[in-house]
Design an enzyme around this catalytic site. Sequence first.
Site, PDB file in Angstrom:
ATOM      1  N   ALA A  66       0.839  -1.191   0.000  1.00  0.00           N
ATOM      2  CA  ALA A  66       0.000   0.000   0.000  1.00  0.00           C
ATOM      3  C   ALA A  66       0.876   1.243   0.000  1.00  0.00           C
ATOM      4  O   ALA A  66       1.490   1.586   1.003  1.00  0.00           O
ATOM      5  CB  ALA A  66      -0.912   0.006   1.225  1.00  0.00           C
ATOM      6  N   TYR A  98       6.155  11.784   4.947  1.00  0.00           N
ATOM      7  CA  TYR A  98       5.332  10.615   4.641  1.00  0.00           C
ATOM      8  C   TYR A  98       5.462  10.226   3.170  1.00  0.00           C
ATOM      9  O   TYR A  98       5.645   9.047   2.834  1.00  0.00           O
ATOM     10  CB  TYR A  98       3.871  10.895   4.999  1.00  0.00           C
ATOM     11  CG  TYR A  98       2.933   9.761   4.663  1.00  0.00           C
ATOM     12  CD1 TYR A  98       2.980   8.567   5.374  1.00  0.00           C
ATOM     13  CD2 TYR A  98       2.001   9.878   3.638  1.00  0.00           C
ATOM     14  CE1 TYR A  98       2.120   7.517   5.069  1.00  0.00           C
ATOM     15  CE2 TYR A  98       1.139   8.844   3.326  1.00  0.00           C
ATOM     16  CZ  TYR A  98       1.206   7.664   4.040  1.00  0.00           C
ATOM     17  OH  TYR A  98       0.363   6.622   3.731  1.00  0.00           O
ATOM     18  N   LYS A 102       7.066   6.594   1.833  1.00  0.00           N
ATOM     19  CA  LYS A 102       6.354   5.655   0.965  1.00  0.00           C
ATOM     20  C   LYS A 102       7.089   5.458  -0.358  1.00  0.00           C
ATOM     21  O   LYS A 102       7.092   4.355  -0.926  1.00  0.00           O
ATOM     22  CB  LYS A 102       4.930   6.142   0.724  1.00  0.00           C
ATOM     23  CG  LYS A 102       3.980   5.879   1.886  1.00  0.00           C
ATOM     24  CD  LYS A 102       3.781   4.383   2.097  1.00  0.00           C
ATOM     25  CE  LYS A 102       2.708   4.082   3.115  1.00  0.00           C
ATOM     26  NZ  LYS A 102       2.481   2.630   3.280  1.00  0.00           N
TER      27      LYS A 102
END
Length: 276
Positions: A66, A98, A102
């Site tokens: 994800a 963030y 990712k």
Amino acid sequence: MYRGSITDKDLIDKVVWECDLCYHFAALVGVQHYVANPHDVIDVNVNGTMLVMNLAYKYEKKMVFASTSEVYGRSLDIPFSEDGDRVLGPTKIDRWCYSTSKAIGEHYAFALAQKGLRMVILRFFNVYGPRLDSIESGRVASIFIGQLLRNKPLTVIGDGAQTRCYTYIDDAIRGIIMAAENPAAEGEVLNLGTDVETSVMELARLLVGLYGKGEIVSITHEEMYGLSYEDIPRRVPDVSKAKKLLGFEATTPIHEGMKKTLDWFIRYFESHEKHV
């Protein structure tokens, strides 16, 4: 069922070894975490992710990772395509930690794929639905709903013209399973969501209308998150790749999905929080 952290090597080793297919969706997420605790965001999302991926590679498990629409940053190349450029702000602005964490996970997944890891990366676009976060925290939908249920004004940042594409959880789950089961998705990164834009102000007005009452106020970024935040004016995916490879389309209208979400939060609030 096991409870623990993706930073717990012994636990994750056991869980990955036992599974047939690894869905790696664990992360530290939420704007309040980006700006208040960037250290933990990076630690969990980078070190924890590398641990999970290394074990999936070691035990030869297929992995669905994800990722997030945040990886595109503040790119103005709308709609965002999977092979488009990423545009981020300065590293001193915590808001971008963030997105970076990712993106590192994506790079690592592709690196292990070159060694034989079977994987697919999904970039989600504002998934919402029942059980989304806790009341008045997390993502914008749950924040607004929490404010409604506590008879507080809905706090719209700026003029509320910034847009997002809100994807109902049923559509997201359907897309996840399709991506996991379809060999055509292996080794790919896919945008997963709707491409229907809704402004933050439109969302606030929709929820007030569904609830039947509520006040909307505007506040500045600094009032909400301090100086460590930058907003993104538009976030819209190019969904053609997921449609072509998987036959996936998000079909739930936002008014229908938000009604189901609001109804669930009302029931939860009545049974758990109202009497506390």
